[in-house]
Design a protein around this motif. Structure first.
Motif, PDB file in Angstrom:
ATOM      1  N   LYS A 191       0.837  -1.199   0.000  1.00  0.00           N
ATOM      2  CA  LYS A 191       0.000   0.000   0.000  1.00  0.00           C
ATOM      3  C   LYS A 191       0.873   1.251   0.000  1.00  0.00           C
ATOM      4  CE  LYS A 191      -3.345   2.409   2.977  1.00  0.00           C
ATOM      5  NZ  LYS A 191      -4.093   2.314   4.254  1.00  0.00           N
ATOM      6  N   ALA A 192       1.964   1.218   0.720  1.00  0.00           N
ATOM      7  CA  ALA A 192       2.864   2.368   0.810  1.00  0.00           C
ATOM      8  C   ALA A 192       4.250   1.897   1.207  1.00  0.00           C
ATOM      9  CB  ALA A 192       2.342   3.385   1.808  1.00  0.00           C
ATOM     10  N   MET A 193       5.227   2.721   0.858  1.00  0.00           N
ATOM     11  CA  MET A 193       6.610   2.496   1.289  1.00  0.00           C
ATOM     12  C   MET A 193       7.113   3.796   1.906  1.00  0.00           C
ATOM     13  SD  MET A 193      10.004   1.532  -0.944  1.00  0.00           S
ATOM     14  CE  MET A 193      11.634   1.668  -0.231  1.00  0.00           C
ATOM     15  N   VAL A 194       7.640   3.696   3.119  1.00  0.00           N
ATOM     16  CA  VAL A 194       8.193   4.868   3.814  1.00  0.00           C
ATOM     17  C   VAL A 194       9.704   4.656   3.942  1.00  0.00           C
ATOM     18  CG1 VAL A 194       8.161   6.288   5.888  1.00  0.00           C
ATOM     19  CG2 VAL A 194       6.052   5.202   5.079  1.00  0.00           C
ATOM     20  N   LEU A 195      10.461   5.545   3.317  1.00  0.00           N
ATOM     21  CA  LEU A 195      11.923   5.461   3.350  1.00  0.00           C
ATOM     22  C   LEU A 195      12.455   6.594   4.226  1.00  0.00           C
ATOM     23  CD1 LEU A 195      14.560   4.177   2.324  1.00  0.00           C
ATOM     24  CD2 LEU A 195      14.452   5.754   0.373  1.00  0.00           C
ATOM     25  N   SER A 210      10.229   0.997   5.341  1.00  0.00           N
ATOM     26  CA  SER A 210       9.031   0.356   5.913  1.00  0.00           C
ATOM     27  C   SER A 210       8.041   0.079   4.786  1.00  0.00           C
ATOM     28  CB  SER A 210       8.388   1.257   6.967  1.00  0.00           C
ATOM     29  OG  SER A 210       9.298   1.554   8.003  1.00  0.00           O
ATOM     30  N   PHE A 211       7.628  -1.177   4.661  1.00  0.00           N
ATOM     31  CA  PHE A 211       6.690  -1.598   3.613  1.00  0.00           C
ATOM     32  C   PHE A 211       5.342  -1.888   4.275  1.00  0.00           C
ATOM     33  CE2 PHE A 211      10.982  -2.908   2.458  1.00  0.00           C
ATOM     34  CZ  PHE A 211      11.137  -2.283   1.229  1.00  0.00           C
ATOM     35  N   VAL A 212       4.338  -1.082   3.931  1.00  0.00           N
ATOM     36  CA  VAL A 212       3.020  -1.188   4.560  1.00  0.00           C
ATOM     37  C   VAL A 212       2.102  -2.009   3.653  1.00  0.00           C
ATOM     38  CG1 VAL A 212       1.061   0.086   5.507  1.00  0.00           C
ATOM     39  CG2 VAL A 212       3.371   1.074   5.615  1.00  0.00           C
ATOM     40  N   GLY A 250       6.737  -6.997  10.707  1.00  0.00           N
ATOM     41  CA  GLY A 250       6.063  -5.903  11.377  1.00  0.00           C
ATOM     42  C   GLY A 250       6.630  -4.548  10.984  1.00  0.00           C
ATOM     43  N   LEU A 251       6.112  -3.494  11.639  1.00  0.00           N
ATOM     44  CA  LEU A 251       6.505  -2.116  11.353  1.00  0.00           C
ATOM     45  C   LEU A 251       7.019  -1.455  12.620  1.00  0.00           C
ATOM     46  CD1 LEU A 251       3.443  -1.105   9.141  1.00  0.00           C
ATOM     47  CD2 LEU A 251       5.744  -1.677   8.332  1.00  0.00           C
ATOM     48  N   GLU A 252       8.086  -0.671  12.500  1.00  0.00           N
ATOM     49  CA  GLU A 252       8.665   0.033  13.641  1.00  0.00           C
ATOM     50  C   GLU A 252       8.494   1.543  13.528  1.00  0.00           C
ATOM     51  OE1 GLU A 252      12.715  -1.178  13.809  1.00  0.00           O
ATOM     52  OE2 GLU A 252      12.254  -3.251  14.400  1.00  0.00           O
ATOM     53  N   SER A 253       8.434   2.052  12.315  1.00  0.00           N
ATOM     54  CA  SER A 253       8.311   3.491  12.113  1.00  0.00           C
ATOM     55  C   SER A 253       6.907   3.959  12.481  1.00  0.00           C
ATOM     56  CB  SER A 253       8.609   3.834  10.650  1.00  0.00           C
ATOM     57  OG  SER A 253       8.208   5.150  10.343  1.00  0.00           O
ATOM     58  N   SER A 254       6.852   5.060  13.215  1.00  0.00           N
ATOM     59  CA  SER A 254       5.549   5.604  13.604  1.00  0.00           C
ATOM     60  C   SER A 254       4.769   6.090  12.391  1.00  0.00           C
ATOM     61  CB  SER A 254       5.746   6.756  14.594  1.00  0.00           C
ATOM     62  OG  SER A 254       6.555   7.773  14.026  1.00  0.00           O
ATOM     63  N   GLN A 255       5.480   6.624  11.398  1.00  0.00           N
ATOM     64  CA  GLN A 255       4.813   7.088  10.188  1.00  0.00           C
ATOM     65  C   GLN A 255       4.207   5.923   9.427  1.00  0.00           C
ATOM     66  OE1 GLN A 255       4.370  10.181   9.502  1.00  0.00           O
ATOM     67  NE2 GLN A 255       3.538  10.082   7.415  1.00  0.00           N
ATOM     68  N   ALA A 256       4.936   4.805   9.359  1.00  0.00           N
ATOM     69  CA  ALA A 256       4.421   3.627   8.660  1.00  0.00           C
ATOM     70  C   ALA A 256       3.283   2.986   9.444  1.00  0.00           C
ATOM     71  CB  ALA A 256       5.550   2.634   8.440  1.00  0.00           C
ATOM     72  N   THR A 257       3.406   2.918  10.744  1.00  0.00           N
ATOM     73  CA  THR A 257       2.358   2.324  11.585  1.00  0.00           C
ATOM     74  C   THR A 257       1.045   3.072  11.443  1.00  0.00           C
ATOM     75  OG1 THR A 257       4.057   1.638  13.165  1.00  0.00           O
ATOM     76  CG2 THR A 257       1.787   1.648  13.943  1.00  0.00           C
ATOM     77  N   TYR A 258       1.142   4.380  11.249  1.00  0.00           N
ATOM     78  CA  TYR A 258      -0.059   5.206  11.094  1.00  0.00           C
ATOM     79  C   TYR A 258      -0.870   4.785   9.866  1.00  0.00           C
ATOM     80  CZ  TYR A 258      -2.822   9.397  10.118  1.00  0.00           C
ATOM     81  OH  TYR A 258      -3.846  10.263   9.838  1.00  0.00           O
TER      82      TYR A 258
END
Length: 741
Positions: free
Chosen positions: A212-216, A230-232, A262-270
């Motif tokens: 759905k999204a990738m946060v680098l 982070s791969f959402v 899982g996800l560790e980044s707060s931006q990705a977790t959101y």
């Protein structure tokens, strides 16, 4: 009186209705006269292909609008054809005509560059983006083609060119192309890919397992970068989907990276799908961490991870100066393409960029803001502007014995912040025409050094005032000659705030080096500068050097007084003359020491001769009786010395030829040089003598003379052994008293 009214008859109403229909048809006909654009993007591969644009129009319908016919059209197009666009001419078939334009390319970069050049010629501000993917790899497999420009934009230069050349009227400029009815197709080899973007190409035929999204998240670290990707997931992944995703990510992850569930980044977790259990939370995405030693290393690892050839980042850094304050502006630009990982229906790629201190880069709104026609392709343009922190400021002053003065102004910056800006630093802090300015490296610091020097106080203050207006250094000392030096003071009133700007709060140090033969006293310094010391300023004296430190920034120079003790140049010169004369005297004494010694020896001889003469005169005047008695009876003990035994009387000596017998007085008329006497009238002294000789002095404790022993035949006379007598002082003392002895 009649009121008259007029009502249109039925035939009149019919005529008006017919006229309105005719006008509507005419308008439709006129609007249909615009040229129609058909576009086909034919791809041989994901890198090579040709964009073909066919412009069709009716010669008969536009006959009155086009001056010179198709020949004039053709000439005008060839005259204004932009670089990168190829023109195949106009082909006519009856009343129908068609112009052909093509853009061939052998790489996506070449295609993008040609399109950018053509859009610029057409007056468009669009920054072209092109994504062409055909892969059987990745999480999104198949064909994807996406652009953010249309063929009409690429040909918008044509209407104005026709107006300039007089082929059409300016009023017809906006009707050259038909605004509707354009067709756009995409073919990959023989396979046609459905386009859903209308006049702008957006075609795909894919199997979508993308995220759905990738946060680098990138952060500067030790000259390189630390990265977290982070791969959402679109939904909580099942075991089959998770296995396929893990297999692919393990294949493309950079060397040395770590993949975690899982996800560790707060931006990705959101942005992640909702999950409550720990097992479900592990399947809402994946986290990949790695580090890069440099920007090139980062690009290499991102290209492997993303798998798209368009991925590339560039970094620029410049230092700017505003009002004596320096700023570092760092910019990161480039393209990041996550088309193989990000779902075409998702939110695409998001980048968070920070420096080593955690400050975030901002979106650069002056250029490309980072948006594109595809959410999977990010055109990055971020910047970070920060004030450069000065490490410290130092002023090193010194006073010469000859009265010359010097001050060095040392501005220290972190080399990592001002690298490449050495010339800007030099220009900002440079001194006057008589000053020396240089930029040098000292460990991890870059130092701008400005030296101001004068041969005396007046010249120094003149040059100092040129560099720092209203600044001066004052030396106060008494005149005259002081053989052991005198006390004096130095007051450095240096106005640094105007040169430092916002840096006046940096750690500050002022040092002073006294002249040769001068020194400073810690207690005197502390006493004279009590207020500064109470404010936290530190004073340290080391012989003839003083260090004044302040961690709270530059303090007022007129509040500082430096007490010094020592010789002035006049003192040194006079002292040197005196010492020189003394040395000259010693040298002369050394050079003539033999002559002086000889003269002293002669003096001693003369004094000895005089003493002998006086002694002989005294003996003649008193006679020898006493002397012989002394010899026979011995000498009385003199202070501290034992009494001496007397000697036996010795027989007299036979008279020698020409000499009188011994033990008798000299005859009258004897002119011996050892005798001093008055004329005599008789043989013996005392007769008719005006001056009577005094009898020999006999001490009252004189011992009787020892009887002489008779000498037997064959024996020798034994004389008693006399002990060594101490040297009796003469009338000149123990020595001659010569200071040069």
């Amino acid at each position: 009186m009649h009121a008259m009214t007029h009502a249109p008859s039925a035939p009149a109403r019919q005529r008006w209705m017919f006229l309105a229909v005719l006008l509507t048809i005419a308008a439709l006909i006129l609007s249909a006269c615009g040229a129609k654009i058909e576009t086909q993007l034919g791809l041989e591969s994901a890198e090579k292909g040709t964009r073909t644009m066919l412009v069709s129009f009716n010669l008969k319908d536009n006959k009155d609008k086009i001056r010179g016919g198709s020949e004039a059209l053709d000439a005008s197009v060839r005259k204004h054809l932009p670089e990168g666009l190829e023109y195949g001419g106009i082909q006519s078939e009856g009343d129908k005509a068609r112009a052909t334009f093509t853009i061939p390319f052998s790489s996506v970069d070449e295609y993008r560059n040609k399109v950018a050049s053509i859009l610029k010629a057409a007056g468009s501000k669009t920054e072209p983006t092109v994504t062409i993917l055909n892969t059987e790899q990745g999480l999104v497999q198949g064909i994807q083609v996406k652009e953010n420009f249309s063929s009409k934009e690429l040909l918008d230069w044509v209407p104005e060119a026709l107006v300039v050349d007089g082929v059409i009227e300016s009023s017809n400029k906006n009707s050259v192309f038909n605004s509707s009815g354009s067709e756009t197709t995409v073919k990959f080899g023989e396979k046609e890919v459905k386009n859903s973007g209308g006049s702008t190409i957006s075609a795909k035929d894919v199997q979508d397992r993308g995220f759905k999204a990738m946060v680098l998240e990138l952060q500067e670290k030790d000259g390189g970068y630390s990265a977290t990707a982070s791969f959402v997931a679109k939904d909580i992944m099942n075991s089959e989907t998770a296995a396929a995703i893990d297999a692919y990510l393990n294949q493309v992850k950079p060397e040395g990276s770590e993949l975690k569930k899982g996800l560790e980044s707060s931006q990705a977790t959101y942005m992640a799908p909702s999950a409550s259990t720990s097992a479900a939370k592990e399947e809402v995405g994946r986290t990949l961490t790695f580090s890069a030693s440099s920007l090139d290393d980062l690009n290499t690892k991102l290209k492997k991870l993303l798998g798209a050839g368009t991925t590339d980042l560039s970094y620029t850094r410049e230092v700017k100066e505003e009002s004596k304050t320096f700023y570092v502006r760092k910019t990161m630009k480039g393209v990041l393409d996550c088309s193989l990982l990000c779902s075409p229906e998702g939110n695409g790629l998001e980048v968070i960029l920070k420096d080593s201190s955690g400050h975030s880069y901002q979106v650069d709104n002056t250029g490309n803001s980072g948006s594109s026609s595809s959410k999977s392709v990010l055109h990055l343009s971020r910047y970070l502007s920060q004030q450069v922190a000065m490490k410290g400021m130092k002023v090193a002053t010194s006073l010469g014995l000859d009265g010359s003065m010097e001050a060095r102004f040392l501005y220290s910056f972190p080399s990592s912040d001002v690298a490449g800006a050495e010339e800007a630093l030099k220009n900002a802090f440079a001194g006057g025409s008589n000053d020396e300015t240089e930029v040098r490296q000292d460990g991890d610091a870059t130092i701008v050094s400005v030296k101001v020097r004068g041969k005396d106080e007046a010249e120094f203050n003149q040059r100092l005032n040129e560099y720092l207006p209203e600044s001066k250094v004052t030396v106060t000392r008494s005149g005259g000659y002081h053989p052991f030096g005198s006390d004096y003071t130095l007051k450095p009133d240096i106005k640094l705030v105007q040169k430092l700007g916002n840096y006046y709060r940096v750690p500050y140090e002022l040092t002073f080096k006294a002249p040769t033969f001068s020194s400073l006293d810690q207690q005197k310094v502390n006493t004279l500068n009590y207020d500064l010391a109470r404010a936290g300023v530190q004073f340290t004296v080391n012989g003839g050097e003083l260090s004044v430190k302040s961690e709270n920034g530059v303090f007022s120079g007129n509040a500082l007084t430096i007490p010094v003790s020592g010789l002035s140049m006049t003192d040194v010169i006079v002292d040197a003359v005196i010492v020189g004369l003394l040395l000259l005297i010693l040298i002369l004494l050394f050079l003539f020491r033999k002559k002086i010694a000889a003269a002293r020896a002669k003096g001693r001889e003369r004094r000895a001769a005089s003493a002998a003469a006086l002694g002989a005169a005294a003996g003649v005047a008193t006679g020898y009786g006493a002397t012989q008695a002394d010899a026979q009876n011995g000498y009385q003990a003199q202070g501290g010395y034992a009494a001496q035994n007397g000697y036996a009387a010795q027989p007299g000596y036979q008279a020698q030829d020409g000499y009188p017998a011994q033990n008798t007085a000299y005859a009258a008329g004897d002119d011996s040089p050892t005798q001093v006497f008055t004329p005599q009238h008789g043989l013996n002294y005392g007769e008719n003598e005006p001056t009577k000789a005094m009898p020999a002095y006999i001490p009252p404790t004189e011992q009787p003379a020892q009887p002489t022993q008779s000498v037997q035949s064959g024996q020798t006379v034994q004389h008693p052994v006399q002990p060594n007598q101490p040297v009796q002082p003469n009338q000149f003392g123990a020595d001659d008293g010569d200071v040069l002895q």
